[in-house]
Enzyme design. Structure first.
Site, PDB file in Angstrom:
ATOM      1  N   TYR A   1       0.718  -1.231   0.098  1.00 15.48           N
ATOM      2  CA  TYR A   1      -0.044  -0.015  -0.072  1.00 15.48           C
ATOM      3  C   TYR A   1       0.930   1.181  -0.068  1.00 15.48           C
ATOM      4  O   TYR A   1       0.293   2.294   0.010  1.00 15.48           O
ATOM      5  CB  TYR A   1      -1.004  -0.028   1.061  1.00 15.48           C
ATOM      6  CG  TYR A   1      -2.080  -0.925   1.047  1.00 15.48           C
ATOM      7  CD1 TYR A   1      -1.831  -2.168   0.699  1.00 15.48           C
ATOM      8  CD2 TYR A   1      -3.489  -0.423   1.012  1.00 15.48           C
ATOM      9  CE1 TYR A   1      -2.647  -3.022   0.794  1.00 15.48           C
ATOM     10  CE2 TYR A   1      -4.426  -1.373   0.959  1.00 15.48           C
ATOM     11  CZ  TYR A   1      -4.148  -2.637   0.992  1.00 15.48           C
ATOM     12  OH  TYR A   1      -5.175  -3.751   0.736  1.00 15.48           O
TER      13      TYR A   1
ATOM     14  N   LYS B   1       2.489 -13.841   5.908  1.00 16.43           N
ATOM     15  CA  LYS B   1       2.832 -14.959   4.957  1.00 16.43           C
ATOM     16  C   LYS B   1       4.434 -15.137   5.035  1.00 16.43           C
ATOM     17  O   LYS B   1       4.708 -15.171   3.658  1.00 16.43           O
ATOM     18  CB  LYS B   1       2.028 -14.276   3.739  1.00 16.43           C
ATOM     19  CG  LYS B   1       1.856 -15.317   2.358  1.00 16.43           C
ATOM     20  CD  LYS B   1       0.800 -16.332   2.598  1.00 16.43           C
ATOM     21  CE  LYS B   1       0.970 -17.459   1.781  1.00 16.43           C
ATOM     22  NZ  LYS B   1       0.582 -18.849   1.873  1.00 16.43           N
TER      23      LYS B   1
ATOM     24  N   ASP C   1      -3.063 -17.471   5.095  1.00 13.86           N
ATOM     25  CA  ASP C   1      -4.047 -18.330   4.487  1.00 13.86           C
ATOM     26  C   ASP C   1      -4.860 -19.414   5.421  1.00 13.86           C
ATOM     27  O   ASP C   1      -5.868 -19.351   5.442  1.00 13.86           O
ATOM     28  CB  ASP C   1      -3.557 -19.166   3.301  1.00 13.86           C
ATOM     29  CG  ASP C   1      -2.302 -19.816   3.642  1.00 13.86           C
ATOM     30  OD1 ASP C   1      -1.544 -19.329   4.585  1.00 13.86           O
ATOM     31  OD2 ASP C   1      -1.876 -20.694   2.758  1.00 13.86           O
TER      32      ASP C   1
ATOM     33  N   ASP D   1      -6.248  -5.840   5.284  1.00 10.23           N
ATOM     34  CA  ASP D   1      -7.298  -5.367   4.762  1.00 10.23           C
ATOM     35  C   ASP D   1      -8.208  -6.667   4.434  1.00 10.23           C
ATOM     36  O   ASP D   1      -9.392  -6.495   4.500  1.00 10.23           O
ATOM     37  CB  ASP D   1      -6.800  -4.901   3.362  1.00 10.23           C
ATOM     38  CG  ASP D   1      -7.752  -4.067   2.624  1.00 10.23           C
ATOM     39  OD1 ASP D   1      -8.777  -3.647   2.942  1.00 10.23           O
ATOM     40  OD2 ASP D   1      -7.417  -3.338   1.675  1.00 10.23           O
TER      41      ASP D   1
END
Ligand code: NAD
Length: 417
Positions: A160, A227, A281, A305
């Site tokens: 971002y 992640k 995930d 987000d």
């Protein structure tokens, strides 16, 4: 020259910081208000009477908020030729606490996102989203009441940061050339590129805030969501810096998953907080399958987000999701949905997100009884099946009311709440 700001309300007093870094809140605080675009005026018109009534009732008339309207968005552009006047930014700093409606961002051109500009200019580095079920709200899951989490999403870095180059652009070719010539990395010449910066400084201040919140709110677990198995030096580093911060700054309070069974026989001791981490995930499965196991989540911008909207859906959607963007100097509480232009001025949309954000704001300034009263009033109105269209279509025998009608229903229920 046009005067951009209205004078602050004469009867109000400023919220300030004490030397110890705590908020000092008078009984008649000035709180900034950015009404927002599109449905912003609709939800504010419904929400303000609720806030005022709850404060009056819970404090027995001792307290009253003095709202200071600050220009931003389309109205500011029409009147002053600027979407986000510098005067508004200065006023937010002065007010310390602000509530805002949604601001429109044009797609594919026009001005830059005002929400992103506000976050960057005011260094509002933590996006905080509590996700808790309001009983009676229609939800797509079987036990929405098992969800009670607070998300801390890093707000300033990650993909971002806005560092990207379009496919075919000269800059993209230069970066591709640098990668090829100096790093031996050969990519498709037509690739678009983006940069994902993540730093120890930004990560640690976010995780520090999440741990401090857990300590103050008596929460027992802080989970780092990343992640890092794939993006080792950004998301993986986020996890490592998070653990490092906990070890360095909270050695007496934070314990870790490997110690839980070896030292504490599986139970978190009184006064301690467990820090663990989950791959993003897997976390999407965990929040659906084992939501009770999670309390405070700290994560980088992009994961945050996605996960905050997914979690909001579990408890009834964005119309019921509160949020705030917080820095060390000021905080902006906001409805988390957008300006929904097709509903603007129709007095139809659900003001729940704004109402819950206001409750969160009152809790932030230490007015817990006032905040609780609003949440109980919303709960009672929903349980009486008096709801706006978005919930009415999912609830049998609901009585559909307008946006302002829902606000009035909440006020009616403050008495019985
Ligand atoms: P949106 O959230 O404005 O609306 C999408 C749809 O969601 C609406 O048409 C409506 O069906 C539903 N919805 C949203 N809020 C609701 C509510 N309170 N009650 C009932 N239904 C509701 O999303 P969008 O259309 O993608 O964005 C519109 C504009 O808002 C864009 O300019 C976008 O950039 C901006 N935006 C601002 C913020 C913010 O200010 N924080 C956040 C998101 C989007």
């Amino acid at each position: 020259m046009k005067q951009v700001l209205k004078p602050p309300p004469a009867q109000g007093e400023w919220i300030t910081w004490t030397d110890g870094g705590r908020l000092s809140v008078p009984d008649n605080p000035i709180i900034g208000l950015i009404e927002g675009d599109g449905v912003g005026p609709d939800i504010w018109a419904a929400a303000q009477p609720v806030f005022d009534a709850a404060v009056e009732r819970a404090s027995g008339g001792k307290r009253r908020i003095h709202w200071w309207e600050l220009p931003a968005g389309e109205k500011a552009s029409d009147r002053f030729g600027r979407h986000l006047p510098d005067e508004t930014l200065d006023a937010v700093r002065k007010a310390v606490v602000v509530i805002k409606g949604p601001l429109t961002t044009p797609v594919g051109g026009g001005h830059r996102s005002l929400n992103v500009t506000l976050r960057q200019e005011l260094d509002l580095y933590a996006c905080v989203r509590p996700v808790k079920y309001v009983p009676g709200t229609p939800s797509p899951v079987k036990r929405p009441e098992d969800v009670d989490m607070v998300i801390f999403r890093e707000n300033t870095e990650d993909l971002y940061a806005g560092i990207e180059w379009k496919s075919g652009a000269d800059e993209a070719h230069r970066v591709l050339g640098f990668l090829r010539d100096h790093m031996n990395i050969v990519l498709d010449e037509a690739s678009g590129l983006g940069v994902k910066p993540m730093s120890p400084r930004a990560t640690k201040r976010l995780v520090r805030r999440a741990i401090r919140f857990a300590m103050e709110a008596d929460r027992k677990k802080v989970t780092l969501v990343h992640k890092g198995n794939i993006m080792k030096f950004t998301e993986g580093a986020f996890r490592d810096w998070g653990y490092e911060l906990a070890r360095e700054e909270f050695p007496e309070t934070v314990i870790f998953e490997d110690e839980l069974s070896s030292r504490y026989s599986g139970a978190i001791p009184e006064g301690k907080i467990l820090m663990n981490d989950r791959i993003a995930d897997a976390m999407f499965q965990q929040v659906l399958l084992r939501p009770k196991e999670y309390e405070v989540l700290a994560m980088p911008n992009l994961n945050g987000d996605y996960l905050s909207d997914a979690l909001a859906a579990q408890v009834g959607g964005l119309g019921m999701a509160p949020g705030a963007n917080m820095g060390d100097a000021c905080a902006i509480f906001e409805a988390t949905h957008g300006s929904a232009p097709k509903y603007a001025g129709l007095d139809k949309i659900n003001p729940g997100s704004m109402l819950l954000s206001g409750a969160m704001m009152l809790e932030h300034i230490g007015w817990k009884a006032e905040a609780d009263l609003i949440v109980r009033g919303i709960t009672a109105a929903i349980q009486a099946r008096t709801v706006t269209y978005d919930l009415a279509r999912l609830m049998p025998e609901a009585r559909e009311v307008s946006c302002s009608g829902f606000g009035r229903a909440v006020i009616e229920h403050l008495g019985s709440a």
